[in-house]
Design an enzyme around this catalytic site. Structure first.
Site, PDB file in Angstrom:
ATOM      1  N   ASN A   1     -10.181  -0.197  -0.648  1.00 21.51           N
ATOM      2  CA  ASN A   1      -8.730  -0.074  -0.517  1.00 21.51           C
ATOM      3  C   ASN A   1      -8.095  -0.634  -1.786  1.00 21.51           C
ATOM      4  O   ASN A   1      -8.125  -1.844  -2.021  1.00 21.51           O
ATOM      5  CB  ASN A   1      -8.268  -0.857   0.721  1.00 21.51           C
ATOM      6  CG  ASN A   1      -6.757  -0.806   0.926  1.00 21.51           C
ATOM      7  OD1 ASN A   1      -6.010  -0.434   0.025  1.00 21.51           O
ATOM      8  ND2 ASN A   1      -6.313  -1.200   2.105  1.00 21.51           N
TER       9      ASN A   1
ATOM     10  N   CYS B   1       0.815  -1.233   0.000  1.00 20.11           N
ATOM     11  CA  CYS B   1       0.000   0.000   0.000  1.00 20.11           C
ATOM     12  C   CYS B   1       0.845   1.278   0.000  1.00 20.11           C
ATOM     13  O   CYS B   1       0.334   2.351  -0.296  1.00 20.11           O
ATOM     14  CB  CYS B   1      -0.957   0.016   1.187  1.00 20.11           C
ATOM     15  SG  CYS B   1      -2.157  -1.311   1.096  1.00 20.11           S
TER      16      CYS B   1
ATOM     17  N   HIS C   1      -3.569   7.315   2.098  1.00 18.87           N
ATOM     18  CA  HIS C   1      -3.895   5.981   1.594  1.00 18.87           C
ATOM     19  C   HIS C   1      -5.281   5.623   2.127  1.00 18.87           C
ATOM     20  O   HIS C   1      -5.598   5.859   3.290  1.00 18.87           O
ATOM     21  CB  HIS C   1      -2.862   4.968   2.072  1.00 18.87           C
ATOM     22  CG  HIS C   1      -3.270   3.547   1.823  1.00 18.87           C
ATOM     23  ND1 HIS C   1      -3.716   3.125   0.593  1.00 18.87           N
ATOM     24  CD2 HIS C   1      -3.330   2.464   2.639  1.00 18.87           C
ATOM     25  CE1 HIS C   1      -4.018   1.841   0.670  1.00 18.87           C
ATOM     26  NE2 HIS C   1      -3.802   1.415   1.904  1.00 18.87           N
TER      27      HIS C   1
END
Ligand code: ACO
Length: 318
Positions: free
Chosen positions: A275, A113, A245
């Site tokens: 996500n 990520c 994020h």
């Protein structure tokens, strides 16, 4: 002194949508639980045969168009991804071929990520060092391919998509500072065990200890935000935007609180994108640039935490 400046942004989401109601049919969960615990209402899912480099191509073309550049102008192509099309060639090389150019260096960055922040830091170094004028930085993922849709503990989080920025050499910053970290000690908390050289493992889906990862993410993001502000000697109040994020709305809210920022100053896409790992920051940035919220001259802070563990932040003047 040469700096790296964002000259264009682009994003692309695959057409198919997976709603919380769809997930209710796959696992023992509810729309109410998912919205309350994660903020997610829907996520996009790549079509069969649609690969990470296909998504990356669409986002890249939009970013190049926004920058007023052609793929021939690029001096480097970086793709941050944890879901490459294949073991090799890199997704960056596959993207390069789809863009119809050759010659410039192209390589992938794997920091899960945090991959986009790692890629921005890498591009920044090549531009500051005078080796590149225009670098295409992409975050692209097809996480649906490594999602276990029988595991309610994490399948509700993931989405597919791609975001891209072109970083170009400029006299004024641009990318003001980047801060990267990793700690490989916590592999079992968040991983896809399958690999090339670990041939004993056949499980190839995401496994995550959600609660433990959540706590580490909040604490670590607190620290990286402090580190970035202290390094630059700037006050929280000088930030115009937080572009985090997009892992979980509660993690995003915790960072906003730490920065004493109103949620009006935070770009949130987790509700509709889920996500998307390395793609989430450039996708969110592109959304806020295109809807007119983020403007030239705004000071933005991006931050990410992900598998590895890896984490990082970038302070950017748009
Ligand atoms: N639906 C209904 N109930 C659920 C679900 C679900 N989908 N998932 C878990 N539960 C239950 C659990 O079984 C548990 O029940 P119990 O109390 O009876 O045992 C209860 O809900 C609470 O479970 P927790 O795991 O504590 O739930 P939490 O509030 O922590 O939310 C989540 C889980 C959303 C996964 C959260 O922990 C999270 O977002 N973690 C961090 C994710 C992240 O940031 N990852 C890093 C970046 S991603 C990357 O790098 C690839």
């Amino acid at each position: 002194m040469t700096h790296a400046r964002v000259s264009g942004t682009g994003g692309y989401l695959p057409e198919a949508i997976l709603t919380n109601a769809d997930l209710e049919r796959l696992v023992d969960t509810t729309d109410e639980w998912i919205v309350e615990r994660t903020g997610i209402r829907m996520r996009h899912v790549a079509a069969p045969g649609e690969t990470t480099s296909d998504l990356a191509l669409q986002a890249s073309l939009r970013a190049l168009d926004a920058a007023g550049l052609h793929a021939h102008d690029l001096d480097m192509i970086l793709v941050a991804t944890t879901t490459p099309d294949q073991i090799f060639p890199s997704t960056a090389c596959l993207l390069q071929a789809k863009l119809g150019v050759g010659g410039c260096p192209a390589f992938d960055i794997q920091a899960v990520c945090s991959g986009f922040v790692y890629a921005v830091a890498t591009a920044d170094q090549f531009i500051r060092g005078g080796q590149c004028r225009h670098v295409l930085v992409v975050g692209a993922e097809t996480l649906s391919r490594i999602t276990d849709y029988s595991d309610r503990g994490n399948s509700i989080l993931w989405g597919d998509g791609a975001g891209a920025v072109v970083l170009s050499a400029a006299k004024e910053p641009g990318v003001i500072s980047t801060h990267l970290h990793a700690d490989g000690a916590h592999r079992s908390l968040l991983e896809v065990p399958a690999g090339v050289s670990r041939t004993d493992v056949t499980d190839d889906k995401i496994r995550m200890e959600g609660r433990a990862v959540f706590k580490m993410a909040v604490n670590t993001l607190d620290q990286i935000v402090d580190e970035t502000l202290a390094h630059n000697g700037i006050a929280k109040s000088e930030l115009d935007w937080l572009v985090p994020h997009q892992a979980n709305i509660r993690i995003i809210q915790a960072t906003a609180k730490k920065l004493a920022m109103s949620m009006d100053q935070v770009v949130v896409t987790v509700d509709t994108h889920g996500n998307t790992s390395a793609a989430s920051i450039p996708l969110a940035l592109d959304v806020a640039v295109r809807d007119g919220r983020i403007r030239a001259g705004d000071l933005i802070l991006t931050e990410a935490f992900g598998g590895g563990f890896t984490w990082g932040a970038a302070l950017i003047r748009m």
